[in-house]
Write a protein that holds these residues in place. Structure first.
Motif, mmCIF file in Angstrom:
data_model
loop_
_atom_site.group_PDB
_atom_site.id
_atom_site.type_symbol
_atom_site.label_atom_id
_atom_site.label_comp_id
_atom_site.label_asym_id
_atom_site.label_seq_id
_atom_site.Cartn_x
_atom_site.Cartn_y
_atom_site.Cartn_z
ATOM 1 N N ALA A 15 40.444 36.580 37.094
ATOM 2 C CA ALA A 15 41.660 36.050 36.048
ATOM 3 C C ALA A 15 42.609 37.316 35.469
ATOM 4 O O ALA A 15 43.816 37.013 35.234
ATOM 5 C CB ALA A 15 40.793 35.459 35.148
ATOM 6 N N GLU A 54 44.091 32.049 31.407
ATOM 7 C CA GLU A 54 42.857 33.180 32.244
ATOM 8 C C GLU A 54 41.158 32.303 31.712
ATOM 9 O O GLU A 54 41.088 32.727 32.429
ATOM 10 C CB GLU A 54 43.469 34.573 31.831
ATOM 11 C CG GLU A 54 43.427 35.526 31.653
ATOM 12 C CD GLU A 54 43.420 37.061 31.553
ATOM 13 O OE1 GLU A 54 42.387 38.112 31.411
ATOM 14 O OE2 GLU A 54 44.235 36.949 30.903
ATOM 15 N N VAL A 57 41.093 30.247 34.676
ATOM 16 C CA VAL A 57 41.057 30.585 35.814
ATOM 17 C C VAL A 57 39.659 31.342 35.483
ATOM 18 O O VAL A 57 38.543 30.848 37.376
ATOM 19 C CB VAL A 57 41.734 32.086 36.364
ATOM 20 C CG1 VAL A 57 41.221 32.384 37.476
ATOM 21 C CG2 VAL A 57 43.347 30.863 35.860
ATOM 22 N N ALA A 58 38.641 32.072 34.856
ATOM 23 C CA ALA A 58 37.517 33.031 34.950
ATOM 24 C C ALA A 58 36.930 31.450 34.637
ATOM 25 O O ALA A 58 35.180 31.979 35.751
ATOM 26 C CB ALA A 58 37.490 33.490 33.589
ATOM 27 N N PRO A 61 37.410 29.787 39.360
ATOM 28 C CA PRO A 61 38.004 31.452 39.690
ATOM 29 C C PRO A 61 38.324 30.494 41.625
ATOM 30 O O PRO A 61 39.316 30.585 41.907
ATOM 31 C CB PRO A 61 37.740 32.335 40.299
ATOM 32 C CG PRO A 61 36.088 32.505 39.962
ATOM 33 C CD PRO A 61 35.908 31.079 38.586
ATOM 34 N N HIS A 64 41.972 28.698 41.707
ATOM 35 C CA HIS A 64 42.409 29.595 41.748
ATOM 36 C C HIS A 64 43.347 30.233 43.029
ATOM 37 O O HIS A 64 42.626 30.988 42.963
ATOM 38 C CB HIS A 64 43.365 29.794 39.906
ATOM 39 C CG HIS A 64 43.202 28.925 38.598
ATOM 40 N ND1 HIS A 64 43.514 27.988 38.351
ATOM 41 C CD2 HIS A 64 41.472 28.587 38.539
ATOM 42 C CE1 HIS A 64 43.366 27.059 37.455
ATOM 43 N NE2 HIS A 64 41.846 27.273 37.613
#
Length: 78
Positions: A15, A54, A57-58, A61, A64
């Motif tokens: 991320a 972020e 996304v983390a 993941p 993305h």
């Protein structure tokens, strides 16, 4: 893609590398949209957006990647 590298990259590190790449070409769009706000307010909104992104996304993941779709929108305020 995270899936190809998940054995050597953590979700957090993915991320932290993915979002700045996306940000490099998208931030100007947000700044333009916020041009009537003060620079301080616009910067706060943008920083919050990318920090939230972020985190998203983390947390996931694999959802993305840099698959690009080009879209042209013509928006008119009436």
């Amino acid at each position: 893609h995270y899936e190809k590298n998940k054995n050597t990259v953590t979700p957090t590190s993915f991320a932290s590398e993915f979002v700045p790449t996306t940000r490099s070409w998208s931030e100007t769009v947000f700044r333009t949209a916020l041009r009537r706000r003060s620079i301080v307010e616009a910067t706060e909104i943008i920083e919050n957006f990318y920090q939230n992104y972020e985190t998203e996304v983390a947390n996931d993941p694999g959802s993305h990647s840099m698959d690009y779709v080009h879209i042209v929108m013509d928006i008119e305020r009436v």
